[in-house]
Scaffold this active site. Structure first.
Site, PDB file in Angstrom:
ATOM      1  N   THR A  94     -15.649  72.869 -38.460  1.00  0.00           N
ATOM      2  CA  THR A  94     -16.938  73.356 -38.974  1.00  0.00           C
ATOM      3  C   THR A  94     -16.766  73.738 -40.434  1.00  0.00           C
ATOM      4  OG1 THR A  94     -17.314  74.262 -36.777  1.00  0.00           O
ATOM      5  CG2 THR A  94     -18.829  74.968 -38.512  1.00  0.00           C
ATOM      6  N   LYS A 146     -24.628  71.959 -36.891  1.00  0.00           N
ATOM      7  CA  LYS A 146     -23.560  72.772 -36.296  1.00  0.00           C
ATOM      8  C   LYS A 146     -23.718  74.241 -36.686  1.00  0.00           C
ATOM      9  CE  LYS A 146     -19.530  74.012 -34.622  1.00  0.00           C
ATOM     10  NZ  LYS A 146     -19.521  74.539 -33.267  1.00  0.00           N
ATOM     11  N   LYS A 194     -16.603  82.997 -40.987  1.00  0.00           N
ATOM     12  CA  LYS A 194     -16.754  81.820 -41.862  1.00  0.00           C
ATOM     13  C   LYS A 194     -18.071  81.100 -41.557  1.00  0.00           C
ATOM     14  CE  LYS A 194     -15.069  78.223 -40.210  1.00  0.00           C
ATOM     15  NZ  LYS A 194     -15.413  77.081 -39.399  1.00  0.00           N
TER      16      LYS A 194
HETATM   17  P1  NAP Z   1      -7.399  77.587 -35.153  1.00  0.00           P
HETATM   18  O1  NAP Z   1      -6.794  77.667 -33.818  1.00  0.00           O
HETATM   19  O2  NAP Z   1      -7.374  78.784 -36.053  1.00  0.00           O
HETATM   20  O3  NAP Z   1      -6.746  76.327 -35.919  1.00  0.00           O
HETATM   21  C1  NAP Z   1      -6.997  76.094 -37.281  1.00  0.00           C
HETATM   22  C2  NAP Z   1      -6.215  74.895 -37.739  1.00  0.00           C
HETATM   23  O4  NAP Z   1      -6.393  74.747 -39.169  1.00  0.00           O
HETATM   24  C3  NAP Z   1      -4.699  75.055 -37.526  1.00  0.00           C
HETATM   25  O5  NAP Z   1      -4.137  73.789 -37.263  1.00  0.00           O
HETATM   26  C4  NAP Z   1      -4.252  75.595 -38.890  1.00  0.00           C
HETATM   27  O6  NAP Z   1      -2.876  75.374 -39.153  1.00  0.00           O
HETATM   28  C5  NAP Z   1      -5.118  74.747 -39.794  1.00  0.00           C
HETATM   29  N1  NAP Z   1      -5.212  75.332 -41.135  1.00  0.00           N
HETATM   30  C6  NAP Z   1      -5.759  76.500 -41.504  1.00  0.00           C
HETATM   31  N2  NAP Z   1      -5.668  76.695 -42.830  1.00  0.00           N
HETATM   32  C7  NAP Z   1      -5.016  75.600 -43.323  1.00  0.00           C
HETATM   33  C8  NAP Z   1      -4.620  75.191 -44.621  1.00  0.00           C
HETATM   34  N3  NAP Z   1      -4.892  75.928 -45.711  1.00  0.00           N
HETATM   35  N4  NAP Z   1      -3.990  74.011 -44.739  1.00  0.00           N
HETATM   36  C9  NAP Z   1      -3.738  73.233 -43.664  1.00  0.00           C
HETATM   37  N5  NAP Z   1      -4.086  73.558 -42.394  1.00  0.00           N
HETATM   38  C10 NAP Z   1      -4.717  74.732 -42.232  1.00  0.00           C
HETATM   39  O7  NAP Z   1      -8.952  77.143 -35.074  1.00  0.00           O
HETATM   40  P2  NAP Z   1      -9.717  76.260 -33.981  1.00  0.00           P
HETATM   41  O8  NAP Z   1     -10.368  77.183 -33.017  1.00  0.00           O
HETATM   42  O9  NAP Z   1      -8.832  75.160 -33.507  1.00  0.00           O
HETATM   43  O10 NAP Z   1     -10.899  75.680 -34.899  1.00  0.00           O
HETATM   44  C11 NAP Z   1     -10.732  74.551 -35.735  1.00  0.00           C
HETATM   45  C12 NAP Z   1     -12.102  74.201 -36.325  1.00  0.00           C
HETATM   46  O11 NAP Z   1     -13.026  73.904 -35.253  1.00  0.00           O
HETATM   47  C13 NAP Z   1     -12.762  75.342 -37.124  1.00  0.00           C
HETATM   48  O12 NAP Z   1     -13.520  74.800 -38.171  1.00  0.00           O
HETATM   49  C14 NAP Z   1     -13.668  76.002 -36.093  1.00  0.00           C
HETATM   50  O13 NAP Z   1     -14.746  76.690 -36.718  1.00  0.00           O
HETATM   51  C15 NAP Z   1     -14.124  74.807 -35.288  1.00  0.00           C
HETATM   52  N6  NAP Z   1     -14.519  75.083 -33.900  1.00  0.00           N
HETATM   53  C16 NAP Z   1     -13.829  75.991 -33.137  1.00  0.00           C
HETATM   54  C17 NAP Z   1     -14.255  76.212 -31.828  1.00  0.00           C
HETATM   55  C18 NAP Z   1     -13.577  77.225 -30.939  1.00  0.00           C
HETATM   56  O14 NAP Z   1     -14.211  77.651 -29.968  1.00  0.00           O
HETATM   57  N7  NAP Z   1     -12.330  77.604 -31.164  1.00  0.00           N
HETATM   58  C19 NAP Z   1     -15.341  75.500 -31.295  1.00  0.00           C
HETATM   59  C20 NAP Z   1     -15.981  74.559 -32.094  1.00  0.00           C
HETATM   60  C21 NAP Z   1     -15.559  74.350 -33.401  1.00  0.00           C
HETATM   61  P3  NAP Z   1      -1.783  76.455 -38.646  1.00  0.00           P
HETATM   62  O15 NAP Z   1      -1.543  76.135 -37.217  1.00  0.00           O
HETATM   63  O16 NAP Z   1      -0.633  76.243 -39.529  1.00  0.00           O
HETATM   64  O17 NAP Z   1      -2.415  77.829 -38.844  1.00  0.00           O
END
Ligand code: NAP
Length: 290
Positions: A96, A172, A239
């Protein structure tokens, strides 16, 4: 389409990449924190040492990273995917992020002879594991058709919104605003119910009867059971609220519920819950302040 790169193996990305392997795609993975790739390597993924290496030779490179800054980081620069993706390749971004960044990246990809397709998803960790995510898709129609089997390997399906990837981000963010304000209202209901001595399971039962909605079902059950696992990190809710409020300010549309919810989130982050689950953290904060 067979060769896929996957960048971002967090809460959502790891189970999504696992579905691709199970569906028979050859998947090369990269994550900033390298250890998070181990489980996927054991399932047959290959490790890339940079985002560029994950994209090199791939027909599609998927990014599932946290925010605009993370997406810029994995796309740009000498280790970024932009200049290593082969001509005709598709960058499928599923996190997102802001509509503005997606429109900028669309232009940059076009200059390189590649395509950007945005497919942010609805659903949480359980939906990613259970292949029940729903994508909203924006980008070139032909790129969508080519990527459809890839999206369908990870999601229950998707809604195509047309050629503008920014429209997918707008959709979204608007729906996420509905989710976060509903979760904030539920948290307040559970806090008040508890303070007044109502049983949490009875509250969930009546909520379920009055609002037949998967959202109330999912979040109501988690709040009732005091499930503090991380499904959606609180910092990502902040965010999303920031992005939707910026979008609304630019359009001159006030969003008072989103603004109030952002204040609840800021309070919870101030208590040290940035990396904890959003709904659980709001509940703990509200109970402590109520
Ligand atoms: P998460 O568990 O916090 O994972 C974030 C990912 O981004 C990790 O692989 C992290 O790497 C990477 N990352 C963060 N900062 C970075 C940087 N500066 N450079 C390179 N990689 C970086 O989050 P998530 O829940 O999987 O969500 C991922 C996306 O999907 C977000 O945009 C979120 O808003 C969206 N989303 C989430 C959900 C949910 O329910 N969780 C549902 C729909 C959409 P590291 O492992 O090294 O930290």
């Amino acid at each position: 389409m067979k060769d896929i790169g996957f960048v971002g193996l967090g809460v959502m990305g790891a189970p999504m990449a696992a579905h691709l392997l199970q569906a028979g795609f050859a998947v090369r993975v990269w994550n900033r924190t390298a250890e998070k790739a181990e489980a996927l390597l054991a399932q047959g993924a290959r490790r890339a040492t940079t985002p560029a290496e994950a994209a090199a030779g791939a027909e599609a490179i998927i990014t599932m990273v946290a925010d605009d800054e993370a997406l810029r980081h994995v796309v740009h620069g000498s280790d970024g995917i932009l200049y290593s993706l082969s001509a005709g390749g598709v960058h499928l971004t599923m996190g997102t992020v802001s509509p503005q960044l997606l429109r900028q990246l669309t232009h940059e990809h076009r200059e390189c002879g590649t395509h950007l397709l945005a497919a942010p998803v609805f659903g949480s960790k359980e939906s990613a594991v259970g292949k029940k995510l729903w994508a909203v898709v924006g980008g070139q129609a032909a790129a969508f058709e080519r990527c459809r089997p890839v999206i369908e390997a990870m999601c229950a399906g998707g809604t195509y919104l047309g050629e503008d990837p920014g429209a997918a981000a707008q959709m979204k963010l608007i729906i996420n605003m509905l989710i976060s304000t509903a979760v904030a209202a539920l948290v307040q209901a559970f806090t008040l119910g508890r303070a007044g001595g109502l049983a949490a399971d009875k509250l969930t039962e009546v909520v379920r009867r009055v609002f037949a909605s998967p959202l109330y079902e999912r979040y109501g059950t988690r709040l009732e059971k005091r499930d503090f696992d991380v499904y959606f990190p609180l910092k990502l809710m902040l965010k999303d609220l920031r992005l939707v409020l910026e979008m609304a300010a630019a359009a001159g549309v006030p969003l008072p519920h989103a603004a109030a919810t952002r204040e609840m989130v800021v309070a919870a982050i101030g208590r040290g819950f940035a990396d904890a689950d959003a709904a659980a953290s709001l509940l703990r904060t509200w109970e402590a302040t109520g």
